[in-house]
Each structure stands twice: as structure tokens, then as C-alpha cells.
Design a protein around this motif. Structure first.
Motif, mmCIF file in Angstrom:
data_model
loop_
_atom_site.group_PDB
_atom_site.id
_atom_site.type_symbol
_atom_site.label_atom_id
_atom_site.label_comp_id
_atom_site.label_asym_id
_atom_site.label_seq_id
_atom_site.Cartn_x
_atom_site.Cartn_y
_atom_site.Cartn_z
ATOM 1 N N GLU A 1 0.809 -1.216 0.000
ATOM 2 C CA GLU A 1 0.000 0.000 0.000
ATOM 3 C C GLU A 1 0.850 1.278 0.000
ATOM 4 O OE1 GLU A 1 -3.600 0.217 0.036
ATOM 5 O OE2 GLU A 1 -3.214 -1.824 -0.697
ATOM 6 N N GLY A 2 2.171 1.116 0.010
ATOM 7 C CA GLY A 2 3.050 2.273 0.010
ATOM 8 C C GLY A 2 3.129 2.986 1.338
ATOM 9 N N LEU A 3 2.780 2.275 2.417
ATOM 10 C CA LEU A 3 2.768 2.906 3.742
ATOM 11 C C LEU A 3 4.133 2.823 4.421
ATOM 12 C CD1 LEU A 3 -0.656 1.442 4.971
ATOM 13 C CD2 LEU A 3 -0.217 3.736 4.051
ATOM 14 N N ILE A 4 4.958 1.849 4.004
ATOM 15 C CA ILE A 4 6.315 1.714 4.542
ATOM 16 C C ILE A 4 7.275 1.513 3.365
ATOM 17 C CG2 ILE A 4 5.625 0.796 6.805
ATOM 18 C CD1 ILE A 4 6.159 -2.019 5.763
ATOM 19 N N PRO A 5 8.539 1.917 3.514
ATOM 20 C CA PRO A 5 9.480 1.814 2.390
ATOM 21 C C PRO A 5 10.099 0.434 2.217
ATOM 22 C CG PRO A 5 10.527 2.906 4.243
ATOM 23 C CD PRO A 5 9.086 2.684 4.639
ATOM 24 N N VAL A 6 10.129 -0.358 3.290
ATOM 25 C CA VAL A 6 10.759 -1.682 3.221
ATOM 26 C C VAL A 6 10.051 -2.621 4.183
ATOM 27 C CG1 VAL A 6 12.466 -1.108 4.999
ATOM 28 C CG2 VAL A 6 12.971 -2.904 3.338
ATOM 29 N N ASP A 7 10.006 -3.899 3.811
ATOM 30 C CA ASP A 7 9.345 -4.906 4.654
ATOM 31 C C ASP A 7 10.401 -5.592 5.516
ATOM 32 O OD1 ASP A 7 7.922 -6.921 5.813
ATOM 33 O OD2 ASP A 7 7.324 -7.919 3.953
ATOM 34 N N VAL A 8 10.608 -5.093 6.714
ATOM 35 C CA VAL A 8 11.637 -5.662 7.601
ATOM 36 C C VAL A 8 11.217 -7.021 8.149
ATOM 37 C CG1 VAL A 8 12.589 -3.428 8.252
ATOM 38 C CG2 VAL A 8 10.728 -4.408 9.610
ATOM 39 N N ALA A 9 9.916 -7.286 8.186
ATOM 40 C CA ALA A 9 9.440 -8.563 8.735
ATOM 41 C C ALA A 9 9.869 -9.733 7.865
ATOM 42 C CB ALA A 9 7.920 -8.540 8.866
ATOM 43 N N ALA A 10 10.074 -9.480 6.564
ATOM 44 C CA ALA A 10 10.475 -10.559 5.657
ATOM 45 C C ALA A 10 11.860 -11.081 5.996
ATOM 46 C CB ALA A 10 10.437 -10.057 4.215
ATOM 47 N N GLU A 11 12.654 -10.287 6.724
ATOM 48 C CA GLU A 11 14.025 -10.691 7.061
ATOM 49 C C GLU A 11 14.081 -11.586 8.300
ATOM 50 O OE1 GLU A 11 16.570 -7.262 7.355
ATOM 51 O OE2 GLU A 11 15.329 -6.112 5.954
ATOM 52 N N VAL A 12 12.984 -11.684 9.022
ATOM 53 C CA VAL A 12 12.983 -12.408 10.295
ATOM 54 C C VAL A 12 12.413 -13.811 10.097
ATOM 55 C CG1 VAL A 12 12.194 -12.397 12.691
ATOM 56 C CG2 VAL A 12 12.719 -10.243 11.526
ATOM 57 N N SER A 13 13.162 -14.808 10.523
ATOM 58 C CA SER A 13 12.739 -16.200 10.362
ATOM 59 C C SER A 13 11.980 -16.671 11.599
ATOM 60 C CB SER A 13 13.949 -17.110 10.152
ATOM 61 O OG SER A 13 14.668 -16.721 8.996
ATOM 62 N N PRO A 14 10.947 -17.489 11.399
ATOM 63 C CA PRO A 14 10.223 -18.034 12.554
ATOM 64 C C PRO A 14 11.088 -19.042 13.292
ATOM 65 C CG PRO A 14 9.449 -19.039 10.514
ATOM 66 C CD PRO A 14 10.400 -17.945 10.120
ATOM 67 N N PRO A 15 10.809 -19.276 14.571
ATOM 68 C CA PRO A 15 11.592 -20.268 15.320
ATOM 69 C C PRO A 15 11.378 -21.661 14.762
ATOM 70 C CG PRO A 15 9.676 -19.554 16.577
ATOM 71 C CD PRO A 15 9.752 -18.675 15.373
ATOM 72 N N LYS A 16 12.429 -22.458 14.804
ATOM 73 C CA LYS A 16 12.312 -23.835 14.311
ATOM 74 C C LYS A 16 11.498 -24.655 15.305
ATOM 75 C CE LYS A 16 16.546 -23.870 11.583
ATOM 76 N NZ LYS A 16 17.864 -24.523 11.350
ATOM 77 N N THR A 17 10.646 -25.487 14.776
ATOM 78 C CA THR A 17 9.779 -26.293 15.642
ATOM 79 C C THR A 17 10.043 -27.771 15.417
ATOM 80 O OG1 THR A 17 8.014 -26.393 13.989
ATOM 81 C CG2 THR A 17 7.969 -24.544 15.521
#
Length: 309
Positions: free
Chosen positions: A98-114
Motif C-alpha cells: 500500500e506504500g505505507l512503509i518503504p521496506v518490509d523488515v518482517a520478511a528478514e525475520v525467520s520463525p523459530p524452528k519447531t
């Protein structure tokens, strides 16, 4: 222009409901996860979603795993915190689109291994004992007939509890024909076979049991004692009570019957793609957990049968 986190959350949930047709139950779960995320961002003083860093998100994961007894927040397992991260990733992805943020920082974070736990299931003989313990003779109550039909239908089809409680009386002709259209997650429809035992049980309930429960309030197939649609919580209670009555010690839920349905199909030789379609899984990866169950079963048979085991 600042992307206020609470405003982005509201916009995304509206988008999911209107544009994507996400179910009310899923939206409720997302809202719960996002409230926790918003509280965390507020504690960091983040008033703009574009100010969130990958380190913030990693801290959020640690906070989920640790819990907060003072706020009544229990620690989440790796699988649950991973699902919460998926929701947050969806929020950030939407904000970027939506153009509300310049970069998606959440995409860089990996979920914990289960560690992938195998699902709780009943043995075939335990399912039979559960079903056979519910009276269906002339002395059976309307609740008995309903519960017998409910258990038979859940095990015969492997449907989710919400899919089962959402069935209407006008689904009956389909059930009697041996195929029923189920509307699952994301309003995706699938056709599921219904076996003769379940058809017989549902017919018996509709003819002899449902009229006594009906009070003109609901067109739902499965009714409670007041004539309204049976709730998901009530289905859990029905299974708990019936399992106790059958002498089954393990705790069972609607998902136990769903897992049992899938496991018994796989052990009977069903293709994983077929089981995926029947369960309504969007990815075969989700269904492949049942291949591990089958492999364990094969190992047990080999260990007790092979002369060199």
C-alpha cells in the motif's frame, strides 16, 4: 505520512474481510495476535510502522516465547509464536504493497524452528468403541442420535469442527447422495465423500432426533438442546463426554477425529494428494505430516514381523 500501526492493522483486517473473504474465525485469531503485536510496539515507543526494525521483531518473538505473567500472557510454543509471526509478516507485506512503509523488515525475520509433533489420533478400534458406545436404539434420546451422527460424520469426512457446525439442513440431499460440499478456510469449497455408516447415522438423527430439538430457530443440521446451531465448544464437550463414556482415557477433540481420518486413510494406502484434497489443505506440505505417521506404522510392523529385526 506516518503509518500508525493501529491504523494499518485496521486497514489490513478490512482488506482481508472484504477483498479476500477471510472467515470471521480467522479474522478473530488475527485480531488477537495483532493486539499483542500493537501492545509490544507501544512498549517500544514505535508510533510509525516504518520505524520498526528486524531487531524489534526478533525481540517480539522472544517476548512471545517468554510470556508475561503480569499481563496474563502465557509463553507460546515455537509453533504458536511462528504462526503469530506469519500474521505480523502479512501486516508488513500489506503495508509495503500500500506504500505505507518503504521496506518490509518482517520478511528478514525467520520463525523459530519447531519440532514437528505427530498429531493425536485414535486407533481404528477406539473410534469404533466411541461410536458403538452411543445409543441409537428405540430408547436413544435425541441428543444420543445427534451425537452418534456427529461423531460418524466428523470421522467419515475429516472436516473441521467449524465446517461441521456450519452445515445447513439443505445439505442433507447431498449427504444422502454420498457427497457433500464443504466451504472451508478462505471460503474455498471442496467436495467430500460421505460413507454409508455416516449417511445412516445422519438420516436416523434427522428423522428421529432433530425434530425433538428443533424450535424453528435454526436451519443448522446439528442443533443444541435449545434448537439453535450446535457451537464448536459444544462439539468439544460432546466428544469429551462420549469419550469418557466409552472408556477412552486420552483427551479427544474434533481435531483428533480429523487426524484419525487422515491417518487411517494414509495407513490404508491413500495417496497424500487425495488426503490433501479431502482435508482442504492449501499445501501438500501440511498434509505430509501424516506420511510420518504411516512410516512409523511401517517400522512397527517391520520390527514385529521381520526375522532379522
Amino acid at each position: 505520512m506516518a503509518a500508525k500501526p493501529s491504523s494499518v492493522v485496521e486497514a489490513w483486517l478490512t482488506h482481508l474481510a472484504i477483498e479476500r473473504g477471510v472467515s470471521a474465525n480467522t479474522l478473530s485469531n488475527y485480531s488477537r495476535d495483532l493486539r499483542r503485536y500493537l501492545d509490544y510496539l507501544e512498549s517500544l515507543g514505535r508510533e510509525d510502522l516504518s520505524a520498526v526494525t528486524p531487531q524489534d521483531l526478533e525481540g517480539y518473538l522472544r517476548a512471545l516465547r517468554a510470556g508475561d505473567p503480569q499481563k496474563g500472557l502465557r509463553p507460546l510454543a515455537a509453533s504458536s509464536s511462528g504462526r503469530a509471526l506469519v500474521v505480523v509478516r502479512g501486516l508488513h507485506k500489506f503495508a509495503l504493497a500500500e506504500g505505507l512503509i518503504p521496506v518490509d523488515v518482517a520478511a528478514e525475520v525467520s520463525p523459530p524452528k519447531t519440532a514437528r509433533d505427530l498429531p493425536d489420533t485414535l486407533r481404528i478400534d477406539e473410534v469404533a468403541r466411541l461410536i458403538d458406545s452411543i445409543p441409537v436404539d428405540d430408547a436413544a434420546t435425541p441428543q444420543d442420535l445427534r451425537d452418534a451422527a456427529l461423531v460418524e460424520f466428523l470421522y467419515a469426512t475429516g472436516v473441521r469442527v467449524s465446517e461441521c457446525t456450519g452445515l445447513m439442513l439443505d445439505s442433507l440431499p447431498e449427504i444422502r447422495d454420498g457427497l457433500v460440499r464443504i466451504v472451508g478456510k478462505g471460503n474455498k469449497a471442496r467436495v467430500v465423500p460421505v460413507g454409508s455408516k455416516a449417511i445412516e447415522a445422519v438420516d436416523r438423527y434427522v428423522v428421529r432426533g432433530r425434530p425433538a430439538l428443533a424450535a424453528g430457530k435454526s436451519h443448522a443440521l446439528f442443533l443444541n438442546q435449545r434448537g439453535g446451531a450446535l457451537s464448536r465448544q459444544s462439539v468439544w464437550q460432546v466428544l469429551k463426554n462420549r469419550a469418557e463414556g466409552a472408556g477412552i482415557r486420552q483427551e479427544i477433540s474434533p481435531h483428533t477425529l480429523r487426524h484419525s481420518f487422515a491417518t487411517h486413510l494414509m495407513e490404508g494406502g491413500a495417496n497424500v494428494r487425495v488426503v490433501q484434497e479431502l482435508l482442504g489443505h492449501s499445501s501438500v506440505t501440511t498434509t505430509q505430516i501424516y506420511t510420518h505417521v504411516t512410516a512409523d506404522n511401517l517400522r512397527q510392523v517391520w520390527a514385529t514381523s521381520h526375522p532379522r529385526a
